[in-house]
Write an enzyme that holds these catalytic residues in place. Structure first.
Site, PDB file in Angstrom:
ATOM      1  N   HIS A   8       0.907  -1.180  -0.079  1.00  0.00           N
ATOM      2  CA  HIS A   8      -0.057   0.111  -0.113  1.00  0.00           C
ATOM      3  C   HIS A   8       1.046   1.181  -0.020  1.00  0.00           C
ATOM      4  CE1 HIS A   8      -2.865   2.635   2.361  1.00  0.00           C
ATOM      5  NE2 HIS A   8      -3.361   2.537   1.306  1.00  0.00           N
ATOM      6  N   ARG A   9       0.800   1.977  -1.124  1.00  0.00           N
ATOM      7  CA  ARG A   9       1.727   3.287  -1.155  1.00  0.00           C
ATOM      8  C   ARG A   9       3.184   2.614  -1.362  1.00  0.00           C
ATOM      9  NH1 ARG A   9      -1.253   7.248   3.031  1.00  0.00           N
ATOM     10  NH2 ARG A   9      -3.534   6.558   2.706  1.00  0.00           N
ATOM     11  N   GLU A  35       0.432  -0.760  -4.733  1.00  0.00           N
ATOM     12  CA  GLU A  35      -0.854   0.053  -4.920  1.00  0.00           C
ATOM     13  C   GLU A  35      -0.266   1.489  -4.906  1.00  0.00           C
ATOM     14  OE1 GLU A  35      -4.029   2.772  -2.935  1.00  0.00           O
ATOM     15  OE2 GLU A  35      -1.984   2.354  -2.537  1.00  0.00           O
ATOM     16  N   ASP A  37      -0.957   6.131  -5.548  1.00  0.00           N
ATOM     17  CA  ASP A  37      -2.194   7.039  -5.882  1.00  0.00           C
ATOM     18  C   ASP A  37      -1.627   7.902  -6.790  1.00  0.00           C
ATOM     19  OD1 ASP A  37      -3.753   6.210  -3.413  1.00  0.00           O
ATOM     20  OD2 ASP A  37      -1.750   6.904  -2.404  1.00  0.00           O
ATOM     21  N   HIS A  50      -0.587  10.778  -2.406  1.00  0.00           N
ATOM     22  CA  HIS A  50      -1.776  10.253  -1.804  1.00  0.00           C
ATOM     23  C   HIS A  50      -2.557  11.697  -1.513  1.00  0.00           C
ATOM     24  CE1 HIS A  50      -4.696   9.663   1.464  1.00  0.00           C
ATOM     25  NE2 HIS A  50      -4.966   8.568   0.902  1.00  0.00           N
ATOM     26  N   GLU A 110      -4.544   3.866  -8.416  1.00  0.00           N
ATOM     27  CA  GLU A 110      -5.553   4.672  -7.767  1.00  0.00           C
ATOM     28  C   GLU A 110      -5.763   6.037  -8.194  1.00  0.00           C
ATOM     29  OE1 GLU A 110      -6.276   4.702  -3.351  1.00  0.00           O
ATOM     30  OE2 GLU A 110      -7.910   6.104  -3.758  1.00  0.00           O
ATOM     31  N   LYS A 112      -6.716   9.417  -7.871  1.00  0.00           N
ATOM     32  CA  LYS A 112      -7.183  10.377  -6.567  1.00  0.00           C
ATOM     33  C   LYS A 112      -7.752  11.586  -7.105  1.00  0.00           C
ATOM     34  CE  LYS A 112      -5.874   8.669  -2.601  1.00  0.00           C
ATOM     35  NZ  LYS A 112      -7.089   8.220  -2.096  1.00  0.00           N
ATOM     36  N   ASP A 230       0.518  -2.154   4.370  1.00  0.00           N
ATOM     37  CA  ASP A 230       2.009  -1.135   4.474  1.00  0.00           C
ATOM     38  C   ASP A 230       2.990  -1.796   4.858  1.00  0.00           C
ATOM     39  OD1 ASP A 230       0.163   0.927   4.331  1.00  0.00           O
ATOM     40  OD2 ASP A 230      -0.091   1.486   6.387  1.00  0.00           O
TER      41      ASP A 230
HETATM   42  O1  G3P Z   1      -6.509   1.796  -2.887  1.00  0.00           O
HETATM   43  C1  G3P Z   1      -6.719   1.528  -1.517  1.00  0.00           C
HETATM   44  C2  G3P Z   1      -6.524   2.358  -0.627  1.00  0.00           C
HETATM   45  O2  G3P Z   1      -5.167   3.212  -0.972  1.00  0.00           O
HETATM   46  C3  G3P Z   1      -7.629   3.532  -0.499  1.00  0.00           C
HETATM   47  O3  G3P Z   1      -7.514   4.386   0.395  1.00  0.00           O
HETATM   48  O4  G3P Z   1      -6.815   6.626   1.370  1.00  0.00           O
HETATM   49  O5  G3P Z   1      -5.124   4.714   1.476  1.00  0.00           O
HETATM   50  O6  G3P Z   1      -5.493   5.809  -0.931  1.00  0.00           O
HETATM   51  P1  G3P Z   1      -6.316   5.466   0.660  1.00  0.00           P
HETATM   52 MG    MG Z   2      -4.755   4.668  -2.177  1.00  0.00          MG
END
Ligand code: G3P
Ligand code: MG
Length: 243
Positions: A8-9, A35, A37, A50, A110, A112, A230
């Protein structure tokens, strides 16, 4: 295929989110995917960040959309996390895809665009993925349903997912109308009914943000299609144990 582990990121517990060190660590941890953003600069360059405002994750202030690419590149996106990462720059989508291209990793890009509806973000991201021949291993997601509809118009074959942190009544019908093939939601909304419904309707279910072993265990047991974490190195270990 079991539950896929997406960093995640990047490996954002160990390095500043959405930067090359975080992506490198995710790769070395053996994560199945990453993943990230994406937003657009003032001059239309897709970059990985993000928040809509650069304040939290850089030494700058103000909105991403008010910076040119050249201005944004001068910001330090690492020091807020640790002095060890000082002067780490913001990454462009182009740089990221160029790096990931030969790594056979899955991607979740993703968009944004739920707060600022960046014009042409869908087409821009699509063109980049096409250029690097990464469309097949990528799922594009957004909290913005209209954006996912636009994405489907661009290419009906691309894998897309709606993001939601809220329960959606009559989920399969809702997702079908938008035209997405997946649902990305918060861990607290995960239960066996949701998993069953998604499976029955052939919708990919992926869960964020799954950092604790008990949460990982539940996602693996319910055979979710993916988790966003994470701590991909831990998720890889726990998947061995629980799956
Ligand atoms: O894409 C999953 C998750 O990243 C969505 O929420 O705020 O972490 O971008 P956020
Ligand atoms: Mg995200």
């Amino acid at each position: 295929m079991g539950t896929m582990i997406y960093a995640h990121r990047g490996a954002s517990k160990l390095a500043p989110e959405n930067t090359m060190p975080a992506f490198e660590l995710a790769y070395h941890a053996g994560a199945d995917g990453i993943e990230t953003d994406v937003q657009l600069t003032k001059d239309g360059i897709p970059i990985l960040i993000h928040d809509e405002n650069v304040r939290r994750t850089t030494n700058g202030t103000g909105f991403v959309q008010d910076y040119t690419y050249k201005e944004l590149k001068k910001l330090d996106a690492g020091s807020w996390f640790s002095s060890k990462f000082s002067d780490t720059p913001i990454v462009t989508l182009d740089e990221f895809l160029d790096w990931v291209q030969d790594k056979s990793m899955f991607l979740n890009i993703e968009l944004k665009n739920n707060v600022i509806p960046y014009k042409h973000l869908e087409q821009t991201v699509y063109d980049h993925l096409k250029k690097y021949q990464l469309l097949e291993q990528t799922v594009i997601s957004s909290f913005n349903a209209s954006s996912m509809e636009r994405m489907k118009d661009i290419d009906p074959n691309i894998s897309t997912a709606l993001l939601s942190s809220k329960k959606i009544p009559e989920l399969p019908g809702h997702l079908k109308r938008i035209g997405v093939t997946g649902f990305h939601t918060k861990y607290r909304l995960l239960n066996s009914n949701l998993a069953k419904t998604c499976r029955k309707h052939n919708l990919a279910l992926r869960i964020y943000t799954v950092n604790r072993p008990t949460q990982m265990k539940k996602c693996f047991k319910l055979k979710c299609d993916g988790v966003f974490t994470d701590v991909p190195h831990l998720a890889m270990e726990y998947r061995e144990l629980y799956e």
